[in-house]
Design a protein around this motif. Structure first.
Motif, short mmCIF file in Angstrom:
data_model
loop_
_atom_site.label_atom_id
_atom_site.label_comp_id
_atom_site.label_asym_id
_atom_site.label_seq_id
_atom_site.Cartn_x
_atom_site.Cartn_y
_atom_site.Cartn_z
N THR A 209 -50.07 71.06 89.55
CA THR A 209 -50.33 72.56 89.31
C THR A 209 -49.74 72.85 87.94
O THR A 209 -48.83 72.35 87.67
CB THR A 209 -49.68 73.35 90.36
OG1 THR A 209 -48.16 73.16 90.48
CG2 THR A 209 -50.48 73.27 91.86
N ILE A 210 -50.27 73.67 87.36
CA ILE A 210 -49.88 74.39 85.87
C ILE A 210 -49.67 75.61 85.91
O ILE A 210 -50.17 76.57 86.63
CB ILE A 210 -50.63 73.90 84.77
CG1 ILE A 210 -52.39 74.46 85.24
CG2 ILE A 210 -50.93 72.26 84.56
CD1 ILE A 210 -53.21 74.26 83.73
N THR B 3 -46.57 70.32 87.03
CA THR B 3 -45.98 70.09 88.37
C THR B 3 -46.55 69.03 89.15
O THR B 3 -47.46 69.16 89.70
CB THR B 3 -45.25 71.16 89.34
OG1 THR B 3 -44.57 72.13 88.76
CG2 THR B 3 -44.50 70.69 90.59
N LEU B 4 -46.17 67.79 88.86
CA LEU B 4 -46.78 66.51 89.30
C LEU B 4 -46.87 66.36 90.95
O LEU B 4 -45.59 66.49 91.60
CB LEU B 4 -46.52 65.49 88.90
CG LEU B 4 -46.77 65.32 87.11
CD1 LEU B 4 -45.90 64.17 86.69
CD2 LEU B 4 -48.35 64.94 87.13
N THR B 5 -47.99 66.45 91.54
CA THR B 5 -48.07 66.60 93.07
C THR B 5 -47.26 65.35 93.83
O THR B 5 -46.35 65.41 94.55
CB THR B 5 -49.52 66.74 93.62
OG1 THR B 5 -50.08 67.83 92.99
CG2 THR B 5 -49.57 66.92 95.17
N ASN C 199 -41.39 68.40 87.46
CA ASN C 199 -41.98 69.45 86.65
C ASN C 199 -41.71 68.85 85.43
O ASN C 199 -40.54 68.48 84.95
CB ASN C 199 -41.18 70.89 86.98
CG ASN C 199 -42.07 71.83 86.33
OD1 ASN C 199 -43.25 71.98 86.06
ND2 ASN C 199 -41.08 73.08 85.87
N MET C 200 -42.96 68.90 84.68
CA MET C 200 -43.05 68.50 83.20
C MET C 200 -42.97 69.67 82.35
O MET C 200 -44.01 70.50 82.38
CB MET C 200 -44.11 67.61 82.92
CG MET C 200 -44.39 66.38 83.88
SD MET C 200 -43.89 64.69 83.26
CE MET C 200 -44.68 64.60 81.66
N ASP D 129 -38.61 63.11 78.58
CA ASP D 129 -38.77 62.98 80.03
C ASP D 129 -39.26 64.25 80.94
O ASP D 129 -38.86 64.40 81.96
CB ASP D 129 -37.27 62.71 80.84
CG ASP D 129 -36.70 60.99 80.41
OD1 ASP D 129 -37.65 60.37 80.03
OD2 ASP D 129 -35.55 60.98 80.31
N GLY D 130 -39.86 65.05 80.28
CA GLY D 130 -40.41 66.29 80.85
C GLY D 130 -39.42 67.15 81.10
O GLY D 130 -39.46 68.25 81.87
#
Length: 149
Positions: free
Chosen positions: A84-85, A97-99, A104-105, A123-124
């Motif tokens: 999600t962004i 936010t990578l599922t 969170n990047m 590293d995000g």
């Protein structure tokens, strides 16, 4: 009477703050709406390594609602490269936010018509302040062009 004046001042201040928050949400929704669709990767650079022309041709970004899907053209597990962004047009903050990782990047973004740049921090974990490659700024830069339907 003085108490009523103070209460009135507080209510006016709260109203102004609430209106500003509503405007911020409206602006974020507008930018999120403008991000919808398919994006062709024009270039991708991590640190000093630029993706080759062949690699870039296989890459694609799709935004549906508040979900961003990043495809590299390499076989991956389902859901990998998806998350999600959340955007903040005022600060140009971009959070992905990578599922699959739950991480969170932090990034910044620049959207101009059909052109989009996203610069992810180290590293995000560090949000870059400007679109400049370097340890304290952008370590992964994606340059995208909207695909016409």
């Amino acid at each position: 009477m003085k108490m009523l004046t103070n209460v009135g001042s507080v209510l006016i201040a709260l109203t102004v703050v609430c209106m500003a928050m509503g405007q911020d949400k409206d602006e974020a929704k507008k930018d999120l709406d403008n991000l919808q669709g398919s994006w062709r990767v024009v270039s991708s650079q991590m640190a000093e390594v630029k993706a080759t022309e062949d690699e870039v041709k296989k890459m694609k970004v799709t935004v549906k609602g508040d979900t961003l899907i990043y495809e590299t053209g390499i076989a991956r597990k389902k859901g990998e490269g998806e998350g999600t962004i959340k955007v903040d047009p005022k600060t140009k903050a971009f959070d992905w936010t990578l599922t699959d990782l739950g991480s969170n990047m932090l990034a910044i973004y620049e959207l101009k018509d059909d052109d989009l740049k996203i610069g992810f921090g180290n590293d995000g974990l560090i949000r870059p302040k400007r679109f400049e490659m370097g340890k304290e700024n952008v370590v992964w830069l994606l340059v995208l062009k909207r695909e016409k339907p």
